[in-house]
Motif scaffolding. Structure first.
Motif, mmCIF file in Angstrom:
data_model
loop_
_atom_site.group_PDB
_atom_site.id
_atom_site.type_symbol
_atom_site.label_atom_id
_atom_site.label_comp_id
_atom_site.label_asym_id
_atom_site.label_seq_id
_atom_site.Cartn_x
_atom_site.Cartn_y
_atom_site.Cartn_z
ATOM 1 N N MET A 188 0.970 -0.978 0.084
ATOM 2 C CA MET A 188 0.164 -0.108 -0.426
ATOM 3 C C MET A 188 0.781 1.320 0.212
ATOM 4 O O MET A 188 2.324 1.424 0.359
ATOM 5 N N PRO A 189 0.241 1.996 -1.218
ATOM 6 C CA PRO A 189 1.038 3.368 -0.879
ATOM 7 C C PRO A 189 0.724 4.377 0.349
ATOM 8 O O PRO A 189 0.224 4.492 1.045
ATOM 9 N N ARG A 190 2.482 5.289 0.230
ATOM 10 C CA ARG A 190 2.260 5.781 1.685
ATOM 11 C C ARG A 190 0.788 6.968 1.770
ATOM 12 O O ARG A 190 0.931 7.439 0.409
ATOM 13 N N PRO A 191 0.497 7.060 2.503
ATOM 14 C CA PRO A 191 -0.332 8.521 2.734
ATOM 15 C C PRO A 191 -0.243 9.082 2.234
ATOM 16 O O PRO A 191 0.442 9.740 2.652
ATOM 17 N N THR A 192 -0.925 9.951 1.658
ATOM 18 C CA THR A 192 -0.852 11.480 1.327
ATOM 19 C C THR A 192 -0.995 12.218 2.367
ATOM 20 O O THR A 192 -1.533 11.848 3.300
ATOM 21 N N THR A 193 -0.194 13.402 2.689
ATOM 22 C CA THR A 193 -0.480 13.963 3.450
ATOM 23 C C THR A 193 -1.152 15.566 3.545
ATOM 24 O O THR A 193 -0.918 16.381 2.867
ATOM 25 N N THR A 194 -2.427 15.595 3.430
ATOM 26 C CA THR A 194 -3.465 15.678 3.774
ATOM 27 C C THR A 194 -4.087 16.874 4.477
ATOM 28 O O THR A 194 -3.427 18.047 4.272
ATOM 29 N N ASN A 195 -4.433 16.479 5.641
ATOM 30 C CA ASN A 195 -5.152 17.355 6.978
ATOM 31 C C ASN A 195 -3.687 17.978 7.470
ATOM 32 O O ASN A 195 -3.567 19.420 8.249
ATOM 33 N N ASP A 196 -2.213 17.507 7.524
ATOM 34 C CA ASP A 196 -1.450 17.558 7.761
ATOM 35 C C ASP A 196 0.021 18.747 6.890
ATOM 36 O O ASP A 196 0.148 19.524 8.315
ATOM 37 N N GLU A 197 -0.942 19.396 6.118
ATOM 38 C CA GLU A 197 -0.687 20.441 5.433
ATOM 39 C C GLU A 197 -1.287 21.474 5.904
ATOM 40 O O GLU A 197 -2.341 21.769 6.117
ATOM 41 N N ASP A 198 -0.620 22.577 6.865
ATOM 42 C CA ASP A 198 -0.715 23.940 7.373
ATOM 43 C C ASP A 198 -1.399 24.622 6.964
ATOM 44 O O ASP A 198 -1.677 25.614 7.513
ATOM 45 N N MET A 199 -0.713 24.715 5.428
ATOM 46 C CA MET A 199 -0.928 26.064 4.880
ATOM 47 C C MET A 199 0.264 27.605 5.983
ATOM 48 O O MET A 199 -0.749 28.706 5.838
ATOM 49 N N SER A 200 1.303 26.828 6.869
ATOM 50 C CA SER A 200 1.564 27.647 7.570
ATOM 51 C C SER A 200 1.957 28.591 6.534
ATOM 52 O O SER A 200 2.897 29.965 7.184
ATOM 53 N N HIS A 201 2.483 28.477 5.417
ATOM 54 C CA HIS A 201 3.429 29.515 4.934
ATOM 55 C C HIS A 201 2.888 30.148 3.522
ATOM 56 O O HIS A 201 3.684 31.611 3.678
ATOM 57 N N LEU A 202 1.031 30.526 3.994
ATOM 58 C CA LEU A 202 0.793 31.211 3.766
ATOM 59 C C LEU A 202 -0.519 31.532 4.314
ATOM 60 O O LEU A 202 -1.992 32.568 4.172
ATOM 61 N N GLU A 235 -8.325 6.953 2.833
ATOM 62 C CA GLU A 235 -7.368 7.129 1.960
ATOM 63 C C GLU A 235 -6.182 5.446 2.397
ATOM 64 O O GLU A 235 -5.999 5.078 1.085
ATOM 65 N N PHE A 236 -6.884 5.332 2.769
ATOM 66 C CA PHE A 236 -5.634 3.797 3.223
ATOM 67 C C PHE A 236 -6.622 2.518 2.793
ATOM 68 O O PHE A 236 -5.511 2.633 2.036
ATOM 69 N N ALA A 237 -7.599 2.983 2.510
ATOM 70 C CA ALA A 237 -8.237 1.563 2.033
ATOM 71 C C ALA A 237 -8.213 1.400 0.531
ATOM 72 O O ALA A 237 -8.433 0.571 -0.805
#
Length: 347
Positions: free
Chosen positions: A1-15, A170-172
Motif C-alpha cells: 500500500m502506498p504511503r498516505p498523502t499528507t493532506t490534513n497535516d499540511e497546515d498552510m503555515s507558509h501562506l 485513503e488507506f482503503a
C-alpha cells in the motif's frame, strides 16, 4: 500500500498570516493579528497540564509555531458580524486544537521525523505518547467547543468524523470500479477541506452574523482546502527545493497517488504512448536521485500536469463562486485574495 498523502497535516503555515487572508487591507490584518495574540494565549491556557509529561507533549507542536490558518479564517469570517463576541476566541482556539491533535496522529502514521522545524513528537517520546497526546488535545478541543453550545458540538463531531473517515478511505483506496480521481478528491475534501470549512462556518455562527451566510463560507472553505492540496501536487513536481522547502518529486518517491499521477495512469490505460512512458519511469526504482529526477521531469512536462493545475484553479474559482451571497466588502475581498493565493503560490 502506498504511503498516505499528507493532506490534513499540511497546515498552510507558509501562506496563512493575517496579511495573506486580508490582501492589501492593512487595517484588517492588524485587527486580526491583535485577536490572534488572544487566541494564542487561550491555546496555551487550554493545553496547560499539572504533570510534566503531558504538559510538555501538549505544547510541543504549539510551541513549534505555524501561522494558525484556521483561527485566521474564523477571525476573518467573524467580521461578517460582531468579531468582538467573546465566543469567537474560543471558536478559533477549538479549530486549531483539532488541527494540532490531528498532526500528532498524522506524523505517527506517516513516520514523519520533523514537524514545523522541530522533531515530531513520536521521535521524542515514542508513538504511544504521541497518539495519546493527540487524543488529549482532541478532548481539550471538545471541552472548548462544549462551551459554545450544542450546535457547535454537533458541527465538531461531524467534522471529526470526516477527518477520520478521510484517513480510513485513503488507506482503503477506492472501491472496486470506482473513479480514482473522484475518490482522491473526496479524501482531500474530508481530510483537509472539512476543518477549513468548519473554521469559516464558526466565524459566522458565533459573531451574530446573518446565519444564511454560514453555508456559503462553509462551501468556500471546503473548496479552498481541496484547491490547496491539488496545488501542492503541482508544487511537488515543478518547484525547486529552495522554493518549496522539500525535495522535488518526494511524493513520487513515496508512491503518493497525486492528481497528475492519477491523470497520467488513466491516459496510459487509454492508449497514450507518451503517458505510458511516464508510467514506466514512475514504476521504476526511484531510490536514486537520477531515477527520481527522470520520473519527475517527465511527469512535469506531460500535459496532464497542466491539466491538474487547471483543476486546482477550478476549485479555487468555485470557492470564490460560493461567496456570491456575501455582501460586498472587505471580508469578501479578503476571502477572494486568499483563494487566489492558494493556487498562485510556489511553496
Amino acid at each position: 500500500m502506498p504511503r498516505p498523502t499528507t493532506t490534513n497535516d499540511e497546515d498552510m503555515s507558509h501562506l496563512a498570516s493575517p496579511a495573506t487572508f486580508t490582501g492589501d487591507d492593512a487595517q484588517l490584518a492588524a485587527e486580526i493579528s491583535t485577536q490572534l495574540e488572544t487566541v494564542e494565549s487561550r491555546l496555551y491556557e487550554v493545553t496547560e497540564q499539572t504533570r510534566r509529561l503531558p504538559d510538555a507533549t501538549s505544547k510541543h507542536l504549539l510551541a513549534a509555531g505555524g501561522k494558525r490558518a484556521r483561527p485566521n479564517l474564523v477571525l476573518l469570517t467573524a467580521r461578517l458580524g460582531d468579531a468582538d463576541n467573546e465566543d469567537i476566541i474560543d471558536a478559533a482556539a477549538a479549530v486549531e486544537l483539532i488541527h494540532l491533535a490531528s498532526l500528532y496522529h498524522d506524523d505517527v502514521m506517516d513516520d514523519a521525523p520533523v514537524r514545523r522545524g522541530a522533531k515530531a513528537a513520536h521521535e521524542v517520546w515514542g508513538n504511544s505518547v504521541a497518539i495519546l497526546t493527540g487524543d488529549l488535545l482532541f478532548s481539550k478541543a471538545s471541552g472548548v467547543t462544549a462551551k459554545l453550545g450544542p450546535e457547535a458540538v454537533r458541527v465538531q463531531a461531524e467534522t471529526f468524523e470526516r477527518l477520520v473517515l478521510g484517513q480510513l478511505n485513503e488507506f482503503a483506496g477506492p472501491p472496486e470500479n470506482a473513479d480514482e480521481v473522484e475518490h482522491y478528491i473526496q479524501v482531500l475534501a474530508d481530510k483537509t477541506g472539512s476543518l477549513i470549512a468548519t473554521s469559516a462556518r464558526f466565524g459566522v455562527m458565533f459573531s451574530g452574523a446573518d446565519q444564511e451566510l454560514a453555508e456559503p463560507v462553509r462551501v468556500f472553505g471546503e473548496r479552498v482546502g481541496v484547491a490547496f492540496q491539488l496545488a501542492d501536487d503541482i508544487i511537488d513536481l515543478t518547484t525547486t527545493s529552495s522554493e518549496s522547502g522539500k525535495t522535488p518529486g518526494t511524493d513520487l518517491r513515496e508512491r503518493v497517488p497525486t492528481l497528475p499521477v492519477l491523470y497520467v495512469r488513466a491516459a496510459a490505460a487509454a492508449g497514450d504512448d507518451t503517458a505510458a512512458e511516464v508510467v514506466r519511469l514512475l514504476d521504476a526504482d526511484l531510490s536514486s536521485d537520477e531515477a527520481l529526477e527522470a520520473a519527475r521531469s517527465a511527469l512535469a512536462a506531460h500535459p496532464v500536469t497542466e491539466r491538474a493545475r487547471a483543476e486546482a484553479s477550478r476549485w479555487a474559482d468555485e470557492a470564490k463562486a460560493a461567496l456570491a451571497p456575501l455582501p460586498e466588502g472587505r471580508v469578501k475581498e479578503a476571502l477572494f485574495a486568499f483563494a487566489d493565493s492558494v493556487v498562485s503560490r510556489s511553496s
